[in-house]
Design an enzyme around this catalytic site. Structure first.
Site, PDB file in Angstrom:
ATOM      1  CB  SER A 168      -1.060   0.015   1.292  1.00 59.40           C
ATOM      2  OG  SER A 168      -1.971   1.012   0.891  1.00 59.40           O
ATOM      3  CE  LYS A 220     -16.801  20.008   7.022  1.00 58.37           C
ATOM      4  NZ  LYS A 220     -15.304  20.311   6.772  1.00 58.37           N
TER       5      LYS A 220
END
Length: 340
Positions: A168, A220
């Site tokens: 990763s 948001k």
């Protein structure tokens, strides 16, 4: 029962006394450091050639008899004398270490080490990074990768050695190297993005508990732990993950264009022997083997930047480490888990 009661009282007093001593020491150290400018860290440089030489000489002292050792030392002295008369300019290899946690905390030291070596390194030199990381936060490993990119941009060859794992975010760093060397059974890949979180909204409703989420901006907050998640929020969250994944793929492709990126960017991991076939790495070899070979023709310098810790910080780190070890031991005994 009376014995156990007295022992419990004694133990409580002892623990209280130890805590009180630690608080006093921490307070004293804080008062001493108050008003002082925080001390800077220190760059430690050691020559690895001397380390390898010491290992060889120790073995020679054990295996060779007195006459053989004397003859060998005499020959070495003559060789050293000739080299001093006609010194050869050897290539330099700067060796760095990065042991990554989920926050890529080692980046703070790495940035200073790179700044230091770039003040002297030339394209004739080499930087070797011994990397170990299973990845972590996107922005943290993005910064760590950007630090390594400074070496590439300066035209200094960068070799990345992986002995255990570079997955990763760890592979995001590794791919910047012009050459990636892996141990045969190191873990590589995991070119993907994952995010997960629990949601206890139904549990709260079951107990008649309301949890309000107020936002200014449509997206948001997409998914929450306590609020009620919507399908629209899930779609937006997945969209954000896909965008991040595409940026990850583009980054890897930039530095390793030889990869079939759609084939390897599935989030899968491979061991070194399989990663070589996938062209995720260039060579199978341990970092010890590679550096020992380079030490025959080059001067190897190991760089490590360490921050100076205050007494309260050292006490806190020691206490935290002790707690971590106790919890890990308890969890291992409780679960009897084994990891490969």
């Amino acid at each position: 029962m009376e014995f156990f009661s007295e022992y419990a009282i004694f133990l409580a007093k002892t623990v209280t006394l130890v805590i009180a001593i630690l608080v006093v020491l921490a307070s004293f150290a804080a008062l001493r450091s108050k008003g002082r400018r925080k001390s800077a860290g220190q760059l430690q440089v050691s020559k690895l050639n001397d380390f390898y030489k010491g290992l060889r000489e120790r073995l020679e002292q054990t295996l060779l008899d007195k006459d053989q050792l004397k003859a060998l030392r005499k020959t070495q002295a003559k060789t050293d004398k000739k080299q001093k008369k006609k010194p050869e300019a050897k290539p330099r290899v700067f060796v760095l270490d990065f042991n990554g946690d989920i926050k890529a905390s080692a980046t703070e030291s790495l940035r200073h080490e790179i700044t230091a070596l770039l003040s002297l390194a030339t394209p004739k030199d080499e930087v070797v990074l011994r990397l170990e990381s299973g990845g972590g936060m996107v922005h943290s490993y993005g910064l760590a990768s950007s630090q390594l990119a400074r070496i590439r941009e300066a035209g200094v060859p960068l070799t990345v050695c992986i002995d255990k794992v570079a997955a990763s975010g760890g592979y995001m760093m590794a791919c910047i190297g012009q050459k990636i060397i892996s141990a045969p059974f190191a873990i590589l890949g995991s070119i993907g993005v994952v995010a997960q979180l629990p949601n206890v909204n139904r549990l709260l409703k079951k107990h008649d508990i309301d949890f309000e989420v107020l936002t200014a901006g449509e997206y948001k907050r997409t998914l929450t732990v306590f609020g009620e998640n919507t399908e629209k929020g899930r779609e937006k969250f997945q969209q954000d993950l896909d965008i991040t994944h595409q940026l990850f793929k583009n980054f890897v492709s930039r530095y390793r264009p030889q990869l079939a990126i759609d084939e390897v960017a599935t989030g899968e991991i491979w061991l070194g022997v399989a990663a070589l076939d996938k062209r995720l790495v260039d060579e199978l070899k341990t970092s010890d083997e590679y550096l020992a070979e380079r030490a025959r023709q080059s001067d190897l310098y190991h760089l490590h930047y360490s921050e100076r810790k205050s007494l309260p910080e050292r006490i806190g780190m020691a206490a935290s480490g002790s707690v971590d070890r106790v919890l890990l031991s308890w969890w291992s005994r409780l679960t009897q888990q084994r990891f490969w």
